[in-house]
Design a protein around this motif. Structure first.
Motif, PDB file in Angstrom:
ATOM      1  N   ALA A 160      48.750  44.053  33.633  1.00 17.86           N
ATOM      2  CA  ALA A 160      47.427  43.824  34.211  1.00 17.86           C
ATOM      3  C   ALA A 160      47.518  43.612  35.721  1.00 17.86           C
ATOM      4  N   THR A 161      48.519  42.851  36.167  1.00 17.39           N
ATOM      5  CA  THR A 161      48.703  42.615  37.600  1.00 17.39           C
ATOM      6  C   THR A 161      48.909  43.929  38.339  1.00 17.39           C
ATOM      7  N   VAL A 162      49.815  44.744  37.817  1.00 18.52           N
ATOM      8  CA  VAL A 162      50.123  46.023  38.460  1.00 18.52           C
ATOM      9  C   VAL A 162      48.889  46.911  38.493  1.00 18.52           C
ATOM     10  N   ALA A 163      48.172  47.025  37.365  1.00 18.03           N
ATOM     11  CA  ALA A 163      47.013  47.905  37.288  1.00 18.03           C
ATOM     12  C   ALA A 163      45.903  47.464  38.233  1.00 18.03           C
ATOM     13  N   VAL A 164      45.614  46.163  38.257  1.00 21.45           N
ATOM     14  CA  VAL A 164      44.537  45.662  39.107  1.00 21.45           C
ATOM     15  C   VAL A 164      44.899  45.799  40.579  1.00 21.45           C
ATOM     16  N   GLN A 165      46.124  45.415  40.952  1.00 24.67           N
ATOM     17  CA  GLN A 165      46.511  45.460  42.365  1.00 24.67           C
ATOM     18  C   GLN A 165      46.769  46.876  42.856  1.00 24.67           C
ATOM     19  N   MET A 166      47.010  47.787  41.941  1.00 20.81           N
ATOM     20  CA  MET A 166      47.158  49.189  42.316  1.00 20.81           C
ATOM     21  C   MET A 166      45.851  49.749  42.880  1.00 20.81           C
ATOM     22  N   PHE A 167      44.724  49.321  42.289  1.00 21.50           N
ATOM     23  CA  PHE A 167      43.430  49.876  42.663  1.00 21.50           C
ATOM     24  C   PHE A 167      42.565  48.940  43.494  1.00 21.50           C
ATOM     25  N   SER A 168      42.974  47.672  43.642  1.00 18.34           N
ATOM     26  CA  SER A 168      42.101  46.734  44.351  1.00 18.34           C
ATOM     27  C   SER A 168      42.907  45.621  45.013  1.00 18.34           C
ATOM     28  N   GLU A 169      42.198  44.856  45.826  1.00 20.71           N
ATOM     29  CA  GLU A 169      42.749  43.631  46.403  1.00 20.71           C
ATOM     30  C   GLU A 169      41.976  42.463  45.791  1.00 20.71           C
ATOM     31  N   PRO A 170      42.578  41.779  44.805  1.00 22.71           N
ATOM     32  CA  PRO A 170      41.856  40.715  44.099  1.00 22.71           C
ATOM     33  C   PRO A 170      42.024  39.357  44.765  1.00 22.71           C
ATOM     34  N   ARG A 171      40.990  38.532  44.641  1.00 24.81           N
ATOM     35  CA  ARG A 171      41.079  37.160  45.132  1.00 24.81           C
ATOM     36  C   ARG A 171      40.220  36.264  44.241  1.00 24.81           C
ATOM     37  N   ILE A 172      40.728  35.069  43.967  1.00 25.42           N
ATOM     38  CA  ILE A 172      39.975  34.093  43.192  1.00 25.42           C
ATOM     39  C   ILE A 172      39.001  33.377  44.130  1.00 25.42           C
ATOM     40  N   VAL A 173      37.727  33.412  43.779  1.00 22.81           N
ATOM     41  CA  VAL A 173      36.699  32.807  44.617  1.00 22.81           C
ATOM     42  C   VAL A 173      36.421  31.369  44.197  1.00 22.81           C
ATOM     43  N   MET A 174      36.354  31.123  42.891  1.00 22.43           N
ATOM     44  CA  MET A 174      36.060  29.772  42.417  1.00 22.43           C
ATOM     45  C   MET A 174      36.490  29.621  40.965  1.00 22.43           C
ATOM     46  N   SER A 175      36.737  28.384  40.580  1.00 24.69           N
ATOM     47  CA  SER A 175      36.985  28.070  39.176  1.00 24.69           C
ATOM     48  C   SER A 175      35.648  27.851  38.477  1.00 24.69           C
ATOM     49  N   VAL A 176      35.616  28.181  37.189  1.00 27.56           N
ATOM     50  CA  VAL A 176      34.410  27.992  36.387  1.00 27.56           C
ATOM     51  C   VAL A 176      34.815  27.173  35.160  1.00 27.56           C
ATOM     52  N   PRO A 177      34.509  25.876  35.135  1.00 32.39           N
ATOM     53  CA  PRO A 177      34.948  25.021  34.028  1.00 32.39           C
ATOM     54  C   PRO A 177      34.373  25.471  32.688  1.00 32.39           C
ATOM     55  N   ALA A 178      35.140  25.251  31.645  1.00 33.63           N
ATOM     56  CA  ALA A 178      34.707  25.629  30.300  1.00 33.63           C
ATOM     57  C   ALA A 178      33.372  24.989  29.944  1.00 33.63           C
ATOM     58  N   GLU A 179      33.129  23.767  30.439  1.00 27.68           N
ATOM     59  CA  GLU A 179      31.908  23.031  30.107  1.00 27.68           C
ATOM     60  C   GLU A 179      30.652  23.672  30.696  1.00 27.68           C
ATOM     61  N   SER A 180      30.826  24.692  31.548  1.00 24.52           N
ATOM     62  CA  SER A 180      29.678  25.370  32.138  1.00 24.52           C
ATOM     63  C   SER A 180      29.062  26.396  31.197  1.00 24.52           C
TER      64      SER A 180
END
Length: 276
Positions: A160-180
């Motif tokens: 998954a890392t290879v496939a996603v980074q091959m086609f895009s530049e990913p970044r985590i914007v925020m965490s989303v708690p399970a309780e949401s």
């Protein structure tokens, strides 16, 4: 009366009114925190002229927020049981088109004749590569935190890392708690924005073949690279180890330690001997 499914009480009433029971196997966990929903929509970075493909619209929790921020939303939902509720929530939102479809069979080109701009939603990670090849700019996705960490790893830690980074530049914007969410899932999520690359980061003639090669190596992720590459290319361990050493890659390393550039180097060296 307008229904905001990000309000827990309104969502519960909506589901009861349409006799909907959420199904865990379909990943039906809906956001019930208005401010967080709006933050997720804001993070998509939409302009008034943007057109959005929403994958897995559910009952429209995110759809209404996206519709307020862009020119057009095509809300795709596979589960036909949710469509009456989705249409009720979206009543009066004239820039939203609701479609019941499997996203893998959906004709994106016809829906976006001028080229789709942004994909938003919550989709299985194995669909991201297909969507990134078909849309030019950005994906803004809520996924399990573990998946988000894999996508943004500094090495090619998984297929998954290879496939996603091959086609895009990913970044985590925020965490989303399970309780949401309701029902509350067992794990936290995260919002990941993937800026689609104009060209794949790996320069290979056949992207699908490259990813099949990576997948084959990861079937033996706990094994040393030299032996694994030898196995999938039908060469001896000593021969593959020697070739890897010549490339400057230690054959005793594990697959998850390779960078994207090193994956490209290994594939180029062994491509002709790989027959899958």
């Amino acid at each position: 009366m307008n229904v905001d499914p990000a309000d827990a009480r309104q969502l519960g009433s909506l589901l009861r009114r349409h006799r909907i029971e959420l199904q865990h196997r379909l990943g039906q966990n809906f956001l019930v925190e208005v401010s967080l929903r709006d933050s997720i929509a804001d993070a998509a970075g939409l302009d008034a002229g943007d057109e959005v493909l929403e994958v897995g619209a559910g009952v429209g929790t995110l759809t209404v927020a996206l519709a307020a921020r862009c020119k057009k939303v095509v809300a795709v939902e596979l589960d036909g049981r949710l469509l009456p509720a989705l249409r009720e929530v979206l009543e009066g939102h004239h820039n939203v088109q609701v479609v019941q479809a499997d996203i893998l069979r959906f004709d994106i080109v016809s829906a976006f004749p001028n080229g789709g701009e942004v994909v938003a939603g919550n989709i299985p990670y194995n669909l991201t590569g297909e969507l990134m090849r078909r849309l030019p700019r950005k994906l803004s996705l809520v996924v399990q935190k573990e998946v988000a960490d894999r996508w943004t790893a500094t090495t090619g830690a998984s297929l998954a890392t290879v496939a996603v980074q091959m086609f895009s530049e990913p970044r985590i914007v925020m965490s989303v708690p399970a309780e949401s969410f309701t029902p509350v899932p067992k794990v936290d999520s995260a919002l990941v924005v993937l800026d689609v690359r104009p060209e794949p980061a790996v320069d290979v003639d056949d992207a699908d073949r490259f990813l099949r090669f990576v997948e084959a190596v990861f079937q033996f992720r706990r094994k040393q690279l030299g032996g694994t590459v030898g196995r999938i290319t039908k060469t001896s361990g000593s021969e593959s180890a020697s070739a890897l050493n010549a490339l400057g890659i230690d054959p005793t390393r594990r697959p998850q330690t390779l960078s994207l550039g090193e994956w490209e180097i290994v594939f180029r060296a062994f491509n002709t001997r790989f027959d899958r």
